[in-house]
Design an enzyme around this catalytic site. Structure first.
Site, PDB file in Angstrom:
ATOM      1  N   CYS A  81      30.007 -14.031  23.506  1.00 36.25           N
ATOM      2  CA  CYS A  81      28.862 -13.152  23.454  1.00 36.25           C
ATOM      3  C   CYS A  81      27.594 -13.975  22.698  1.00 36.25           C
ATOM      4  O   CYS A  81      26.438 -13.942  23.327  1.00 36.25           O
ATOM      5  CB  CYS A  81      29.032 -12.182  22.465  1.00 36.25           C
ATOM      6  N   HIS A 133      29.877  -9.513  16.994  1.00 35.37           N
ATOM      7  CA  HIS A 133      29.240  -9.375  18.516  1.00 35.37           C
ATOM      8  C   HIS A 133      27.853  -9.239  18.621  1.00 35.37           C
ATOM      9  O   HIS A 133      27.401  -8.587  17.700  1.00 35.37           O
ATOM     10  CB  HIS A 133      30.176  -8.165  19.177  1.00 35.37           C
ATOM     11  N   HIS A 145      26.130  -8.321  27.653  1.00 39.41           N
ATOM     12  CA  HIS A 145      26.890  -9.077  26.910  1.00 39.41           C
ATOM     13  C   HIS A 145      28.181  -9.727  27.467  1.00 39.41           C
ATOM     14  O   HIS A 145      28.565  -9.229  28.564  1.00 39.41           O
ATOM     15  CB  HIS A 145      27.092  -8.241  25.582  1.00 39.41           C
TER      16      HIS A 145
END
Length: 182
Positions: A81, A133, A145
């Site tokens: 990510c 994240h 993402h």
């Protein structure tokens, strides 16, 4: 007889105006490739892409959709990510950001979910007390993402992501050189 003539003339005129309108529509689309691209990305990505959108961003993301997730990865063979966010910022926004989601958060001015704009970053604390994240906001509560399913577009309204959403963030104004990795 006159009624037949008028009716026939009306049909011919309607046919010409329909052909003219169809031709005009085709000309409009041919003359405005950005409009076509906006419509295409809107349909493919499920985001209302308008004329002011950054088409380079959507094209870049589209080219990465489906790339597998790989922790520590930063290529089309596999990417995580933070590397995906970093790559977007380098290639689309010509801005260097840090490599780790927590470090990236240190570079932003936090914004609430309702203040998010296209290109902002979204941060999550997934089963953790710290940020774990990051994604790039696209609009309409959607973000791009890389996660366990690979590079994809998800919704902040999904139960999973709404549960773990922490904050949005906008890269701080000022000298971007402060953020370049040494």
């Amino acid at each position: 007889m006159i009624k037949k003539f008028l009716f026939s003339t009306l049909i011919v005129l309607c046919s010409f105006s329909a052909v003219f309108a169809q031709k005009k529509t085709k000309e409009t689309n041919v003359e405005d490739p950005d409009n076509l691209a906006s419509q295409y990305f809107s349909q493919v990505m499920g985001v209302a892409v308008d004329a002011t959108a950054n088409l380079k961003l959507y094209k870049f993301i589209y080219e990465w959709i489906g790339t597998p997730y790989r922790f520590g990865g930063n290529t089309k063979k596999g990417i995580d990510c933070s590397a995906f966010a970093k790559t977007i910022y380098e290639k689309v926004f010509n801005t260097t950001i840090l490599r780790n989601s927590r470090d990236i958060f240190s570079m932003v001015d936090p914004v609430s979910k309702d203040e998010l704009k296209e290109g902002d970053l979204v941060f999550f604390k997934i089963k953790s007390r710290s940020i774990s994240h990051v994604g790039v906001y696209l609009g309409d509560n959607r973000f791009a993402h890389s996660s366990s399913g690979g590079v994809k577009i998800s919704s902040l309204n999904d139960l999973y992501y709404s549960r773990y959403f922490y904050k949005g963030g906008r890269i701080l104004d000022g000298d971007k050189k402060d953020f370049v990795e040494e």
